[in-house]
Design an enzyme around this catalytic site. Sequence first.
Site, PDB file in Angstrom:
ATOM      1  N   ARG A 213       0.871  -1.173   0.000  1.00  0.00           N
ATOM      2  CA  ARG A 213       0.000   0.000   0.000  1.00  0.00           C
ATOM      3  C   ARG A 213       0.906   1.221   0.000  1.00  0.00           C
ATOM      4  O   ARG A 213       1.464   1.594   1.034  1.00  0.00           O
ATOM      5  CB  ARG A 213      -0.850  -0.049   1.277  1.00  0.00           C
ATOM      6  CG  ARG A 213      -2.104   0.786   1.280  1.00  0.00           C
ATOM      7  CD  ARG A 213      -2.624   0.913   2.696  1.00  0.00           C
ATOM      8  NE  ARG A 213      -1.722   1.724   3.496  1.00  0.00           N
ATOM      9  CZ  ARG A 213      -1.524   1.582   4.791  1.00  0.00           C
ATOM     10  NH1 ARG A 213      -2.147   0.650   5.468  1.00  0.00           N
ATOM     11  NH2 ARG A 213      -0.688   2.378   5.430  1.00  0.00           N
TER      12      ARG A 213
ATOM     13  N   HIS B 167      -3.143   4.515   4.804  1.00  0.00           N
ATOM     14  CA  HIS B 167      -4.347   3.673   4.856  1.00  0.00           C
ATOM     15  C   HIS B 167      -5.520   4.385   4.185  1.00  0.00           C
ATOM     16  O   HIS B 167      -6.213   3.820   3.343  1.00  0.00           O
ATOM     17  CB  HIS B 167      -4.675   3.350   6.310  1.00  0.00           C
ATOM     18  CG  HIS B 167      -5.977   2.650   6.493  1.00  0.00           C
ATOM     19  ND1 HIS B 167      -6.199   1.378   6.018  1.00  0.00           N
ATOM     20  CD2 HIS B 167      -7.136   3.036   7.090  1.00  0.00           C
ATOM     21  CE1 HIS B 167      -7.449   1.004   6.314  1.00  0.00           C
ATOM     22  NE2 HIS B 167      -8.033   1.995   6.960  1.00  0.00           N
TER      23      HIS B 167
ATOM     24  N   TYR C  29       4.233   4.829  11.455  1.00  0.00           N
ATOM     25  CA  TYR C  29       4.518   3.397  11.590  1.00  0.00           C
ATOM     26  C   TYR C  29       5.373   2.789  10.489  1.00  0.00           C
ATOM     27  O   TYR C  29       5.602   1.599  10.468  1.00  0.00           O
ATOM     28  CB  TYR C  29       3.210   2.604  11.723  1.00  0.00           C
ATOM     29  CG  TYR C  29       2.193   2.875  10.612  1.00  0.00           C
ATOM     30  CD1 TYR C  29       2.320   2.238   9.383  1.00  0.00           C
ATOM     31  CD2 TYR C  29       1.134   3.755  10.810  1.00  0.00           C
ATOM     32  CE1 TYR C  29       1.409   2.470   8.371  1.00  0.00           C
ATOM     33  CE2 TYR C  29       0.209   3.999   9.800  1.00  0.00           C
ATOM     34  CZ  TYR C  29       0.348   3.351   8.578  1.00  0.00           C
ATOM     35  OH  TYR C  29      -0.557   3.591   7.570  1.00  0.00           O
TER      36      TYR C  29
HETATM   37  C1  TPP Z   1     -14.438  -6.018  11.835  1.00  0.00           C
HETATM   38  C2  TPP Z   1     -13.635  -4.785  11.601  1.00  0.00           C
HETATM   39  N1  TPP Z   1     -12.722  -4.419  12.515  1.00  0.00           N
HETATM   40  C3  TPP Z   1     -12.012  -3.289  12.362  1.00  0.00           C
HETATM   41  C4  TPP Z   1     -12.189  -2.493  11.268  1.00  0.00           C
HETATM   42  C5  TPP Z   1     -11.423  -1.175  11.127  1.00  0.00           C
HETATM   43  N2  TPP Z   1     -10.454  -1.255  10.027  1.00  0.00           N
HETATM   44  C6  TPP Z   1     -10.738  -0.808   8.798  1.00  0.00           C
HETATM   45  S1  TPP Z   1      -9.544  -1.147   7.696  1.00  0.00           S
HETATM   46  C7  TPP Z   1      -8.596  -1.907   8.857  1.00  0.00           C
HETATM   47  C8  TPP Z   1      -7.308  -2.535   8.460  1.00  0.00           C
HETATM   48  C9  TPP Z   1      -7.523  -3.610   7.440  1.00  0.00           C
HETATM   49  O1  TPP Z   1      -6.320  -4.117   7.001  1.00  0.00           O
HETATM   50  P1  TPP Z   1      -6.233  -5.164   5.813  1.00  0.00           P
HETATM   51  O2  TPP Z   1      -7.241  -6.237   6.014  1.00  0.00           O
HETATM   52  O3  TPP Z   1      -4.833  -5.577   5.666  1.00  0.00           O
HETATM   53  O4  TPP Z   1      -6.721  -4.361   4.533  1.00  0.00           O
HETATM   54  P2  TPP Z   1      -6.070  -3.058   3.897  1.00  0.00           P
HETATM   55  O5  TPP Z   1      -6.704  -1.883   4.564  1.00  0.00           O
HETATM   56  O6  TPP Z   1      -4.597  -3.138   4.097  1.00  0.00           O
HETATM   57  O7  TPP Z   1      -6.454  -3.121   2.454  1.00  0.00           O
HETATM   58  C10 TPP Z   1      -9.217  -1.855  10.101  1.00  0.00           C
HETATM   59  C11 TPP Z   1      -8.665  -2.399  11.340  1.00  0.00           C
HETATM   60  C12 TPP Z   1     -13.143  -2.917  10.325  1.00  0.00           C
HETATM   61  N3  TPP Z   1     -13.392  -2.221   9.212  1.00  0.00           N
HETATM   62  N4  TPP Z   1     -13.843  -4.065  10.517  1.00  0.00           N
END
Ligand code: TPP
Lengths: 344, 344, 397, 397
Positions: C276, C280, C289
């Site tokens: 990425r 975020h 981080y």
């Molecule tokens: C059940 C749940 N817990 C927490 C979140 C908050 N949240 C949104 S994105 C994220 C990180 C997700 O990381 P990843 O699965 O690696 O996907 P990326 O954002 O890197 O594409 C978090 C913790 C959420 N959307 N859903």
Amino acid sequence: MTTTAAPTARKPATMAQALSRALRDAMADDPTVHVMGEDVGALGGVFRVTDGLVKEFGEDRCSDTPLAEAGILGTAVGMAMYGLRPVVEMQFDAFAYPAFEQLVSHVARMRNRTRGAVAMPLTIRIPYGGGIGGVEHHSDSSEAYYLATPGLQVVTPATVEDAYGLLRAAIASDDPVVFLEPKRLYWSKADWSAEAPTPVAPIGRAEVRRRGSSATLLTYGPSLPVCLEAAEAARAEGWDLEVVDLRSLVPFDDDTVCASVRRTGRAVVVHESGGFGGPGGEIAARITERCFHHLEAPVLRVAGFDIPYPPPMLERHHLPGVDRILDTVARLQWESRWTEGRGE
Amino acid sequence: MTTTAAPTARKPATMAQALSRALRDAMADDPTVHVMGEDVGALGGVFRVTDGLVKEFGEDRCSDTPLAEAGILGTAVGMAMYGLRPVVEMQFDAFAYPAFEQLVSHVARMRNRTRGAVAMPLTIRIPYGGGIGGVEHHSDSSEAYYLATPGLQVVTPATVEDAYGLLRAAIASDDPVVFLEPKRLYWSKADWSAEAPTPVAPIGRAEVRRRGSSATLLTYGPSLPVCLEAAEAARAEGWDLEVVDLRSLVPFDDDTVCASVRRTGRAVVVHESGGFGGPGGEIAARITERCFHHLEAPVLRVAGFDIPYPPPMLERHHLPGVDRILDTVARLQWESRWTEGRGE
Amino acid sequence: MTVLEQPGSSRHTSGLASPPPAWRPRVDPAPLLPDAEPYRLLGTAAARRLDPGLLKRLYTELVRGRRYNTQATALTRQGRLAVYPSSTGQEACQVAAALALQEQDWLFPSYRDTLAAVARGLDPVQALTLLRGDWHTGYDPYEHRIAPLCTPLATQLPHAVGLAHAARLKGDEVVALAMVGDGGTSEGDFHEALNFAAVWQAPVVFLVQNNGFAISVPLAKQTAAPTLAHKAVGYGMPGRLVDGNDAPAMHEVLTEAVRRAREGGGPTLVEAITYRVDAHTNADDATRYRSEAEVETWRAHDPIALLERELTDRDLLGDEFAAATRDGAERLAADLRERMHTDPQLDPMDLFDHVFTRQTGQLRSQAAQLRAELDAEAEGHPETATGTAAPAQEARP
Amino acid sequence: MTVLEQPGSSRHTSGLASPPPAWRPRVDPAPLLPDAEPYRLLGTAAARRLDPGLLKRLYTELVRGRRYNTQATALTRQGRLAVYPSSTGQEACQVAAALALQEQDWLFPSYRDTLAAVARGLDPVQALTLLRGDWHTGYDPYEHRIAPLCTPLATQLPHAVGLAHAARLKGDEVVALAMVGDGGTSEGDFHEALNFAAVWQAPVVFLVQNNGFAISVPLAKQTAAPTLAHKAVGYGMPGRLVDGNDAPAMHEVLTEAVRRAREGGGPTLVEAITYRVDAHTNADDATRYRSEAEVETWRAHDPIALLERELTDRDLLGDEFAAATRDGAERLAADLRERMHTDPQLDPMDLFDHVFTRQTGQLRSQAAQLRAELDAEAEGHPETATGTAAPAQEARP
Ligand SMILES: Cc1ncc(C[n+]2csc(CCOP(=O)(O)OP(=O)(O)O)c2C)c(N)n1
Ligand SMILES: Cc1ncc(C[n+]2csc(CCOP(=O)(O)OP(=O)(O)O)c2C)c(N)n1
Ligand SMILES: [Mg+2]
Ligand SMILES: [Mg+2]
């Protein structure tokens, strides 16, 4: 590092800062306090409430967990069984749902099912509510679920001072606390003597935020500022509204609430949570049970509509606002004097 | 295989059999109806409600799933998206909690979030409540969680006939239904014309089960027989109690309920679910909002205590019984005539 | 083969005693295991055999995708999007996911996968309503067979399984491709979805975009697995490891997995190693981080640059084609910009529609209340008139 | 090594191009994989080396355990237990789990694992209160370091991980052994617990008793994995496959996993292949979903018989030892029978204790209400007097 430093001048702080400070002080005072959750480490949490903790206390005391809420709460249960005092952060209201089984079937019951042998000194911090332009699943008011679960304390601050005091009290409690943080008040500011803040104890006391005589607004968390604003606006209409900040939904402070309603004879419960099956029903029902003879009008409710939380561009229509509160106060049967001479 | 056969004599059947029959008829009438859950196949479900379905309709239409409630409900969401009409069985109340996120964040909102494009014609059958000597986690009354979730219909039968009729209506509904089956009524029997049973439509109508004039008992599911028994016993005390079976908690039938309470002037809500934050608060509050002028006394509640569900040997002390209902009716301020001449 | 170093652990198991009666190995685990290295084509000899048409198609989509990402990010700065989780750097995954599917197939995207939806044919403005804040799902999922963008992590995966299973029961040759992040693999729903898919042999492809982070949490704090693709073996499905920045490799692996699913071969778990490049979301502060140096190493492994090198080597990137590609991307951006700069016309009364098929009495009276408020507002307080969208302030998916 | 048969899938990965920058295989998956066959000792040459003392200890416990199972089952027929999920046929797993632990360690049992708790030293009457119905957890978990018997499937696993992690943070050499069934492995909590354990390198041993069924659902409908032990690799922990009816093999594998955990080597997943000889509980009708013939093949692989054969072969089962073993088991049964035939003395007022540390005002007034009712009842209606336990009618964990 304790909180006994001499008090100095009051300085402005945000609610997020007060919460942050409460975590820091609790960790400094008690080595068994552990903070855990998604992004609570280097990032300091998406709302920055855990900012700096990993630096001060290390990764073992403030740890980024894998992304799994049931796992976070479930492992926290085990840590509590071993004598730690975990403070868990759920990133947003709706993201606490995956942990629901652990919460209801374990956290809430552990003490009871073991006849007091196993304590659950757990604090579960959940940012909740709307008004911040959050997209889907980021603005739920989920308190109804928690207060229908025996064994949980449910606490929510509405002021900067309480944010500190209630969080310290929650962490100090030997029983689990669902600690609901009103998202849209994170950036609210107040002058606050950050040098000698104190815990609120015991949990379970409501606070009268504004004295008034015409009617009582009962509220908590994100809706307190709205109610205070409504109370100001109501003066123009000739109403002198009392505003009670419940602070703790469980245990519920019947004494403070009923004393107020008995004095004013009229009450409106205000919250963002959906009306149907929301906290307002319980509150209205218990007031009516206890203060029926004193009521000049039914206890009314101003709540979110009974709909899934709206998209950000429409949320202002959903949230209880000053006008809706005043409209409801107006429906408190001010003309009808048929009740005269009825009560004690 | 349809349900249009000529009606014949009424024969006794249990509620479990009526539910079973409803599933069978729904599957026969509509090939998109699929039953899924833990042990619903060869075993016929732990309460035998799905008995025989796999034989008649094959494993594709009635399937034993892996043991994972979020997975069951989550895959059912996908099946519904593709035009099926899944009927999901959760084995016990407390074992629906792992599916809570899928329920709240998807099932309840799918239609709304897609502006009606994606329907969720899902029925979630949940055996609920106590009184069967079940061990820990087998006797929860979890309805408060569901009725605080906008987008879900919440339905619960109390009679054999309704068990059939409401389940057919639930399966036929294009919106999700949490269908709560009172465990301790599974073996309740009634004469029932099993040859030509009919769906109850629409969902959302309460039913007056007993006419009376002194006060109204409002109840549903497992507490209906208790209320009817209490109403009989109340005759000895000179009270002629009306008993309303709510049947549908969402949508809520304000008309039937308020009509009754306006006539009798007094009401008691009776349910097993914990009192605090339970359905009774909502019901009492909305009656009071709508019928304040007609009330001779506050709407009172008889509910389970605010404790984790007790072990089987103590559960009778927890469950609302006839005496507790009568004691509460006695508190409806029969002597105080201060309200006289107060009405509209 | 065991770390427990039991004396005799695998030596004494035959002949002397009968094994437990019901015991039989169910499937051979060996073919399920991913390769030790991520599958790559670009820069290898195998790239030579790739169809020029495909490479050019992929290139066009990657360039368009990158432009879409930069435009959407710009819209957040202009207050036109509440939030945008960018897929910059992950365009090869996004584009390959869309292109691997046939028309009747279904895509199950997460909040980060609007580009995949756009590459599948969805109008970008419709794809972005969630993030603009005018409505949750801005499109009819049945139109392009794209499920609503899913925010609660991993919860869309069982939906994909159920849909694919239902299609198979009906005899339709439909494959569902579901996207999830590395962080999302830690959720219980990931586990349950993969297990259901394998037990049902449902035609699903699970694409994990391992972009190294779940917001601020690096992969090493998310899992101790050799690779995320190794999780496949625990469900009895094949795991595939791919260089997620190698568009033709991604396309080949996904296409193959889709084909296998369609032919009844069951589900596949694909882990794409990617990065990425942006934070975020625009609301995130990635400097907290990770280092700029780390980001730089990944910029050097950019999916567009990698493919460009191949096209150049094979003389496929003529000036004309390059210019046409650029122009197409600019047209997309200009159109998006223009249409996103118009305020969406919203009717607050929509709030009460579609909660149920038919409005309940309770909702009807709440709707009436809002109607009355809006009417009063329109008369008395022009400053809060309806129809104008209050700009969203802050939102993080 | 891939089922996708991509041309060049693992041939072109070196030399020509650089891999994605952050890519590096984290651990070697090979040692994590379970053996192809369940580990066994009894009936193999390796059994010879086993310590006679250990074998006799295991035998004593197995015989006691079987007797405990039959006695508890009998108590259900006599109305003295609401329900009993028997571990008949699984005694080797139960006993080995208890014996593999040291005093400071923790056991996390499910509803089916009362025998493991008893073998660890818990009073059987205390172990059975949940199933008798007088209180949920009939013992102080800290006394023998046995967590409450857990009914919601797999939810005890993260507790074990958290406890073990906390102990490790504190510097205590405590290992947690958590038990779960084959069905329980499908739950999200299983996944999350194993992942946390591996990331934290927590000293936990996960013991899956694969007894072939989750109530009526056979393993084939539960998973398509080669074995449940193969799930380990997806978390980066070793998976071990054992014949669950071979008590010394179970003991050796668990002891070794516990040692590894204690020494900082992290968690292990152990799958024990066993069989639930009785129905799910006394309330279940197993004839609906399995044949008597299947049960018979497993009776022939009985853990006690298997061990008896070894003891006999090695002349370790003298008449005296056999008789003493039998007598010990009978004493346990007689004691259990006798004490379970007394009605437990219950105080309904207990309902309000321990909901919170201090009773809230709300609970105080509810307690007062019940107190008043009980008093009235005691005066007026002797037939429903308090203190007598109403026998529980039906209950299924
Ligand atoms: C059940 C749940 N817990 C927490 C979140 C908050 N949240 C949104 S994105 C994220 C990180 C997700 O990381 P990843 O699965 O690696 O996907 P990326 O954002 O890197 O594409 C978090 C913790 C959420 N959307 N859903
Ligand atoms: C979360 C949850 N869902 C469902 C149940 C109901 N239930 C009790 S035991 C059981 C089967 C468990 O099978 P398995 O894990 O193989 O353990 P076994 O009973 O065979 O020891 C089920 C479905 C439960 N206790 N918890
Ligand atoms: Mg990621
Ligand atoms: Mg099993």
